[in-house]
Design a protein around this motif. Sequence first.
Motif, PDB file in Angstrom:
ATOM      1  N   PRO A 102      -1.488   3.617  12.721  1.00  0.00           N
ATOM      2  CA  PRO A 102      -0.128   4.117  12.487  1.00  0.00           C
ATOM      3  C   PRO A 102       0.901   3.418  13.376  1.00  0.00           C
ATOM      4  CG  PRO A 102      -1.672   5.950  12.518  1.00  0.00           C
ATOM      5  CD  PRO A 102      -2.445   4.731  12.943  1.00  0.00           C
ATOM      6  N   MET A 103       0.502   3.070  14.607  1.00  0.00           N
ATOM      7  CA  MET A 103       1.419   2.377  15.501  1.00  0.00           C
ATOM      8  C   MET A 103       1.834   1.018  14.931  1.00  0.00           C
ATOM      9  SD  MET A 103       3.164   2.643  18.221  1.00  0.00           S
ATOM     10  CE  MET A 103       2.368   4.032  19.038  1.00  0.00           C
ATOM     11  N   THR A 104       0.893   0.330  14.290  1.00  0.00           N
ATOM     12  CA  THR A 104       1.217  -0.953  13.665  1.00  0.00           C
ATOM     13  C   THR A 104       2.209  -0.764  12.530  1.00  0.00           C
ATOM     14  OG1 THR A 104      -0.946  -1.896  14.224  1.00  0.00           O
ATOM     15  CG2 THR A 104       0.253  -2.929  12.411  1.00  0.00           C
ATOM     16  N   VAL A 105       2.011   0.296  11.749  1.00  0.00           N
ATOM     17  CA  VAL A 105       2.960   0.589  10.674  1.00  0.00           C
ATOM     18  C   VAL A 105       4.355   0.783  11.245  1.00  0.00           C
ATOM     19  CG1 VAL A 105       3.612   2.209   8.857  1.00  0.00           C
ATOM     20  CG2 VAL A 105       1.206   1.611   9.177  1.00  0.00           C
TER      21      VAL A 105
ATOM     22  N   HIS B 268       0.831  -1.204   0.000  1.00  0.00           N
ATOM     23  CA  HIS B 268       0.000   0.000   0.000  1.00  0.00           C
ATOM     24  C   HIS B 268       0.866   1.254   0.000  1.00  0.00           C
ATOM     25  CE1 HIS B 268      -4.057  -1.626   0.318  1.00  0.00           C
ATOM     26  NE2 HIS B 268      -3.627  -2.509   1.211  1.00  0.00           N
ATOM     27  N   ALA B 269       1.952   1.224   0.741  1.00  0.00           N
ATOM     28  CA  ALA B 269       2.846   2.383   0.804  1.00  0.00           C
ATOM     29  C   ALA B 269       3.440   2.684  -0.572  1.00  0.00           C
ATOM     30  CB  ALA B 269       3.956   2.135   1.819  1.00  0.00           C
ATOM     31  N   ILE B 270       3.957   1.670  -1.239  1.00  0.00           N
ATOM     32  CA  ILE B 270       4.558   1.873  -2.553  1.00  0.00           C
ATOM     33  C   ILE B 270       3.524   2.403  -3.534  1.00  0.00           C
ATOM     34  CG2 ILE B 270       5.705   0.757  -4.495  1.00  0.00           C
ATOM     35  CD1 ILE B 270       7.421   1.084  -1.962  1.00  0.00           C
ATOM     36  N   ARG B 271       2.315   1.870  -3.469  1.00  0.00           N
ATOM     37  CA  ARG B 271       1.249   2.331  -4.371  1.00  0.00           C
ATOM     38  C   ARG B 271       0.940   3.803  -4.127  1.00  0.00           C
ATOM     39  NH1 ARG B 271      -3.946   3.074  -3.537  1.00  0.00           N
ATOM     40  NH2 ARG B 271      -3.968   1.903  -1.564  1.00  0.00           N
ATOM     41  N   LEU B 272       0.782   4.184  -2.858  1.00  0.00           N
ATOM     42  CA  LEU B 272       0.446   5.570  -2.539  1.00  0.00           C
ATOM     43  C   LEU B 272       1.594   6.520  -2.873  1.00  0.00           C
ATOM     44  CD1 LEU B 272      -1.418   5.163   0.879  1.00  0.00           C
ATOM     45  CD2 LEU B 272      -2.412   5.671  -1.364  1.00  0.00           C
ATOM     46  N   PHE B 273       2.809   6.111  -2.572  1.00  0.00           N
ATOM     47  CA  PHE B 273       3.959   6.962  -2.876  1.00  0.00           C
ATOM     48  C   PHE B 273       4.062   7.197  -4.383  1.00  0.00           C
ATOM     49  CE2 PHE B 273       6.288   5.213   1.103  1.00  0.00           C
ATOM     50  CZ  PHE B 273       5.631   6.127   1.907  1.00  0.00           C
TER      51      PHE B 273
ATOM     52  N   VAL C 179      -0.874   5.760   4.785  1.00  0.00           N
ATOM     53  CA  VAL C 179      -0.524   4.362   4.524  1.00  0.00           C
ATOM     54  C   VAL C 179      -1.296   3.445   5.463  1.00  0.00           C
ATOM     55  CG1 VAL C 179       1.335   2.651   4.572  1.00  0.00           C
ATOM     56  CG2 VAL C 179       1.769   4.947   3.647  1.00  0.00           C
ATOM     57  N   ALA C 180      -1.360   3.820   6.747  1.00  0.00           N
ATOM     58  CA  ALA C 180      -2.070   3.014   7.735  1.00  0.00           C
ATOM     59  C   ALA C 180      -3.542   2.865   7.366  1.00  0.00           C
ATOM     60  CB  ALA C 180      -1.931   3.641   9.124  1.00  0.00           C
ATOM     61  N   GLU C 181      -4.165   3.970   6.956  1.00  0.00           N
ATOM     62  CA  GLU C 181      -5.586   3.923   6.575  1.00  0.00           C
ATOM     63  C   GLU C 181      -5.806   3.027   5.363  1.00  0.00           C
ATOM     64  OE1 GLU C 181      -6.714   7.959   5.982  1.00  0.00           O
ATOM     65  OE2 GLU C 181      -6.875   8.421   8.131  1.00  0.00           O
ATOM     66  N   ALA C 182      -4.917   3.114   4.385  1.00  0.00           N
ATOM     67  CA  ALA C 182      -5.054   2.290   3.182  1.00  0.00           C
ATOM     68  C   ALA C 182      -4.889   0.810   3.502  1.00  0.00           C
ATOM     69  CB  ALA C 182      -4.033   2.723   2.136  1.00  0.00           C
ATOM     70  N   ALA C 183      -3.995   0.505   4.456  1.00  0.00           N
ATOM     71  CA  ALA C 183      -3.724  -0.887   4.817  1.00  0.00           C
ATOM     72  C   ALA C 183      -4.708  -1.421   5.851  1.00  0.00           C
ATOM     73  CB  ALA C 183      -2.299  -1.018   5.352  1.00  0.00           C
TER      74      ALA C 183
END
Length: 206
Positions: A49-52, A23-28, A41-45
């Motif tokens: 955010p703590m888990t990220v 998800h991070a690579i896609r959003l970036f 990124v956390a919302e998309a996944a």
Amino acid sequence: MPGQYSTLRAQRRAETQRAIQAHAIRLFTERGYDATTVTDVAEAAGVSPMTVYRHFPTKEDLVLLDQHGALVAERIAASPDVQPLVRRIGRALIESATTLTGGDDLAAGREFLLARLRLMISTPALRAKHLDNHYALQRSIVDALGVDAADPDTVLRIQAAASACLATLHTALVCWAEDDGRGQLPDMIAKALAAAFGEDATDPHG
């Protein structure tokens, strides 16, 4: 039973990590690295955010973190110690690239790595972090070769060989990304190593 539970937990952790990074690579790629936050990124996944941050300590790690160092060290440790240093390191770099671009879906693996490389090349913060990763990979190589720290000449020789091989690897990665991933990355790395050190640098039987 405890061992089975531990294995299952490790698998779930790895799956979560892969999903977050995807998800991070896609959003970036879609929005730009600087314009995308860890919260995005956390919302998309679908995680917090703590888990990220548990999986990726820094934002840069969302792009750069992978198993490359472990794969290279594993292959170097398994290589015959009678081979020249450059050949041991070079073959390990080629074989680890084969693993990273392989898997069940070859196209997906190649495109994912290509997207990461493009971000690394185009983003100043990632280029700086890549230098840190470069040093960490050099240390992994030195450790895998079982260097005697009490012998400074041997340490220098191995560090120089590792650094030269990694510089060649970086050149191959950039060329492959700039060529839009045409051809096979392991072949590009082998070609770069041969250009820098000679054909026998990548020949396991040389």
